[in-house]
Write a protein that holds these residues in place. Sequence first.
Motif, PDB file in Angstrom:
ATOM      1  N   LEU A 255      -5.063   1.946  -0.511  1.00  0.00           N
ATOM      2  CA  LEU A 255      -6.302   2.141   0.223  1.00  0.00           C
ATOM      3  C   LEU A 255      -6.056   3.151   1.332  1.00  0.00           C
ATOM      4  N   ARG A 256      -7.005   4.030   1.552  1.00  0.00           N
ATOM      5  CA  ARG A 256      -6.869   5.043   2.591  1.00  0.00           C
ATOM      6  C   ARG A 256      -7.319   4.506   3.935  1.00  0.00           C
ATOM      7  N   GLY A 257      -6.881   5.180   4.988  1.00  0.00           N
ATOM      8  CA  GLY A 257      -7.401   4.890   6.315  1.00  0.00           C
ATOM      9  C   GLY A 257      -6.423   4.252   7.269  1.00  0.00           C
ATOM     10  N   GLY A 258      -5.214   3.919   6.830  1.00  0.00           N
ATOM     11  CA  GLY A 258      -4.239   3.319   7.733  1.00  0.00           C
ATOM     12  C   GLY A 258      -3.065   4.257   7.968  1.00  0.00           C
ATOM     13  N   TRP A 259      -2.382   4.071   9.109  1.00  0.00           N
ATOM     14  CA  TRP A 259      -1.199   4.909   9.357  1.00  0.00           C
ATOM     15  C   TRP A 259       0.006   4.071   9.779  1.00  0.00           C
ATOM     16  N   THR A 260      -0.187   2.821  10.166  1.00  0.00           N
ATOM     17  CA  THR A 260       0.955   2.004  10.566  1.00  0.00           C
ATOM     18  C   THR A 260       1.599   1.293   9.393  1.00  0.00           C
ATOM     19  N   SER A 261       0.875   1.149   8.285  1.00  0.00           N
ATOM     20  CA  SER A 261       1.384   0.359   7.175  1.00  0.00           C
ATOM     21  C   SER A 261       0.812   0.861   5.856  1.00  0.00           C
ATOM     22  N   ARG A 262       1.408   0.397   4.774  1.00  0.00           N
ATOM     23  CA  ARG A 262       0.862   0.661   3.442  1.00  0.00           C
ATOM     24  C   ARG A 262      -0.110  -0.464   3.099  1.00  0.00           C
ATOM     25  N   ILE A 263      -1.325  -0.088   2.730  1.00  0.00           N
ATOM     26  CA  ILE A 263      -2.349  -1.060   2.362  1.00  0.00           C
ATOM     27  C   ILE A 263      -2.666  -0.866   0.880  1.00  0.00           C
ATOM     28  N   CYS A 264      -2.503  -1.918   0.110  1.00  0.00           N
ATOM     29  CA  CYS A 264      -2.768  -1.848  -1.326  1.00  0.00           C
ATOM     30  C   CYS A 264      -3.890  -2.804  -1.706  1.00  0.00           C
ATOM     31  N   ALA A 265      -4.823  -2.318  -2.490  1.00  0.00           N
ATOM     32  CA  ALA A 265      -5.844  -3.180  -3.081  1.00  0.00           C
ATOM     33  C   ALA A 265      -5.303  -3.713  -4.399  1.00  0.00           C
TER      34      ALA A 265
ATOM     35  N   ALA B 222       9.466  -5.054   1.533  1.00  0.00           N
ATOM     36  CA  ALA B 222       9.167  -4.748   2.939  1.00  0.00           C
ATOM     37  C   ALA B 222       8.388  -5.920   3.514  1.00  0.00           C
ATOM     38  N   PRO B 223       8.403  -6.117   4.825  1.00  0.00           N
ATOM     39  CA  PRO B 223       7.594  -7.180   5.437  1.00  0.00           C
ATOM     40  C   PRO B 223       6.131  -7.032   5.026  1.00  0.00           C
ATOM     41  N   SER B 224       5.517  -8.126   4.576  1.00  0.00           N
ATOM     42  CA  SER B 224       4.196  -8.016   3.957  1.00  0.00           C
ATOM     43  C   SER B 224       3.309  -9.211   4.266  1.00  0.00           C
ATOM     44  N   LEU B 225       2.000  -8.966   4.200  1.00  0.00           N
ATOM     45  CA  LEU B 225       0.985 -10.004   4.350  1.00  0.00           C
ATOM     46  C   LEU B 225      -0.007  -9.869   3.200  1.00  0.00           C
ATOM     47  N   LEU B 226      -0.238 -10.970   2.486  1.00  0.00           N
ATOM     48  CA  LEU B 226      -1.213 -11.020   1.401  1.00  0.00           C
ATOM     49  C   LEU B 226      -2.466 -11.711   1.905  1.00  0.00           C
ATOM     50  N   MET B 227      -3.624 -11.119   1.646  1.00  0.00           N
ATOM     51  CA  MET B 227      -4.890 -11.675   2.121  1.00  0.00           C
ATOM     52  C   MET B 227      -6.001 -11.352   1.140  1.00  0.00           C
ATOM     53  N   THR B 228      -7.132 -12.011   1.301  1.00  0.00           N
ATOM     54  CA  THR B 228      -8.288 -11.702   0.470  1.00  0.00           C
ATOM     55  C   THR B 228      -8.845 -10.335   0.862  1.00  0.00           C
TER      56      THR B 228
ATOM     57  N   LEU C  36      -2.748  -6.271   0.079  1.00  0.00           N
ATOM     58  CA  LEU C  36      -1.373  -6.458   0.529  1.00  0.00           C
ATOM     59  C   LEU C  36      -1.064  -5.423   1.595  1.00  0.00           C
ATOM     60  N   ARG C  37      -0.662  -5.909   2.765  1.00  0.00           N
ATOM     61  CA  ARG C  37      -0.260  -5.012   3.858  1.00  0.00           C
ATOM     62  C   ARG C  37       1.253  -5.072   3.989  1.00  0.00           C
ATOM     63  N   SER C  38       1.903  -3.901   3.982  1.00  0.00           N
ATOM     64  CA  SER C  38       3.372  -3.846   4.064  1.00  0.00           C
ATOM     65  C   SER C  38       3.788  -2.814   5.095  1.00  0.00           C
ATOM     66  N   PHE C  39       4.746  -3.189   5.943  1.00  0.00           N
ATOM     67  CA  PHE C  39       5.301  -2.266   6.925  1.00  0.00           C
ATOM     68  C   PHE C  39       6.549  -1.613   6.340  1.00  0.00           C
ATOM     69  N   LEU C  40       6.520  -0.281   6.242  1.00  0.00           N
ATOM     70  CA  LEU C  40       7.589   0.450   5.559  1.00  0.00           C
ATOM     71  C   LEU C  40       8.504   1.209   6.503  1.00  0.00           C
ATOM     72  N   THR C  41       7.966   1.761   7.581  1.00  0.00           N
ATOM     73  CA  THR C  41       8.772   2.622   8.445  1.00  0.00           C
ATOM     74  C   THR C  41       9.692   1.785   9.325  1.00  0.00           C
ATOM     75  N   PRO C  42      10.831   2.336   9.743  1.00  0.00           N
ATOM     76  CA  PRO C  42      11.793   1.557  10.538  1.00  0.00           C
ATOM     77  C   PRO C  42      11.189   0.928  11.787  1.00  0.00           C
TER      78      PRO C  42
ATOM     79  N   MET D 165       3.522   0.971  -8.866  1.00  0.00           N
ATOM     80  CA  MET D 165       3.478   1.319  -7.452  1.00  0.00           C
ATOM     81  C   MET D 165       4.228   0.278  -6.614  1.00  0.00           C
ATOM     82  N   LEU D 166       4.044  -1.008  -6.929  1.00  0.00           N
ATOM     83  CA  LEU D 166       4.711  -2.056  -6.170  1.00  0.00           C
ATOM     84  C   LEU D 166       6.110  -2.316  -6.707  1.00  0.00           C
ATOM     85  N   GLU D 167       7.008  -2.623  -5.809  1.00  0.00           N
ATOM     86  CA  GLU D 167       8.394  -2.860  -6.178  1.00  0.00           C
ATOM     87  C   GLU D 167       8.518  -4.197  -6.913  1.00  0.00           C
ATOM     88  N   PRO D 168       9.512  -4.333  -7.806  1.00  0.00           N
ATOM     89  CA  PRO D 168       9.679  -5.577  -8.566  1.00  0.00           C
ATOM     90  C   PRO D 168       9.786  -6.817  -7.678  1.00  0.00           C
ATOM     91  N   ALA D 169      10.526  -6.714  -6.552  1.00  0.00           N
ATOM     92  CA  ALA D 169      10.665  -7.873  -5.679  1.00  0.00           C
ATOM     93  C   ALA D 169       9.324  -8.267  -5.059  1.00  0.00           C
TER      94      ALA D 169
END
Length: 298
Positions: A26-36, A95-101, A47-53, A1-5
Motif C-alpha cells: 500500500l502506498r502512502g507510508g514512509w516509516t514502515s512497509r504496509i501490505c494489504a 521484521a517486527p510486524s503488526l497484523l490488523m484488519t 500487515l505493518r512491518s518495520f524494516l529500517t534499522p 513479496m512476503l518472506e517465508p518466516a
Amino acid sequence: MLEPATLAWLERHLAPGEAVADARPLRGGWTSRICALRTTDDRELVLRSFLTPFFRRHAPGLLTREAEVLALLRTTDVPAAEPLAVDPTGEHCAAPSLLMTRLPGAVRLTEDTGAALAALLVRVHAIAPAERPRPYQAWTAPDRVAVPRDTARPALWRRAVAAIRREPPPFTGRFLHRDFHPGNVLFAGGDITGVVDWVETSWGPADLDVAHCATALALLHGPAAGLRLADHYTTAGGELSADPRDHLYWRLLDALAFAPDAEKLALPWRDLGRTDLTPALLRTRLEDYLAAILERYQ
C-alpha cells in the motif's frame, strides 16, 4: 513479496485452513512497509512491518503501543483497525510486524476535508482511557530548528524560534493521536472510515494535535487551510488554549519541526499523486505559514 518466516507467522494467526492468497504494498507510508493481504476466506487484512534499522530498534515500543491503542479504540466511536497479532521484536517474522484488519476507504488529500478532520479530532480527544498513554514528546526545540541556509527571510525564522524559547504553557491533558494529518485518515464518499498509524499516541494538549494537522494542511494547500483548522475544531466543540501566546507556541513548535523544507512529510504524498509538492514549494509554504501564524497570534 512476503518472506517465508513472515508468511508462516501470519498463517499461525489466521483461522484453521485459512491462508494468505495475495499480498500487495500500500502506498502512502514512509516509516514502515504496509501490505494489504487477502486471505483464502476472502478477508482483507493489513500487515505493518518495520524494516529500517532505526525503526526496527524502536519497534518493540511502537508496535506494542499501537496494538494496545487499537484494542482500546474498539470500545470507542473512533474508527480504527482491530489488532489481530503482533511480533514487536521480529522474533518470528522477518521484521517486527503488526497484523490488523483492513479499514475501508482511501486517503483524500483535497482541501475540503478540514471540517471533517477537526470534528473527528474532537472525538479522539474525548477518549478517557483507564490508563493514560505516555506523555507527549516535542519533536523540536529552539536550538534544534534547521533554519534553511539560503532563506531570504532570516528575521522571520528568528521570530518564530524566539516564540518557542520558553517553558511549555500549562494545558489540560487529552488523549492524542500525535501524528494526526490527512495522510493518516481514510474517507469513503464524504465520510471518514478510519484513522491509522497510532504508534505515537500520547497524553498532552489538544493544541498539539490541532497544530500538527494544521501544519500538514498548510503544506498541502497553503497557509489559509492551516489557519482554518483551529476554527473548525472549536466549532465542532473542541477546546484550545485561551491565550493566543500559548496557541502560538504549540503551532510553531509543530511547524518548526518540519524545517527546513518538510520534504519528509511530502514523500508519501507524492506517492499518492501530489507531485506538485516540490521541496521549493514546501519551503515557501512553510515560511508563509510561519508568517501567517505570527501575524494572527503574536
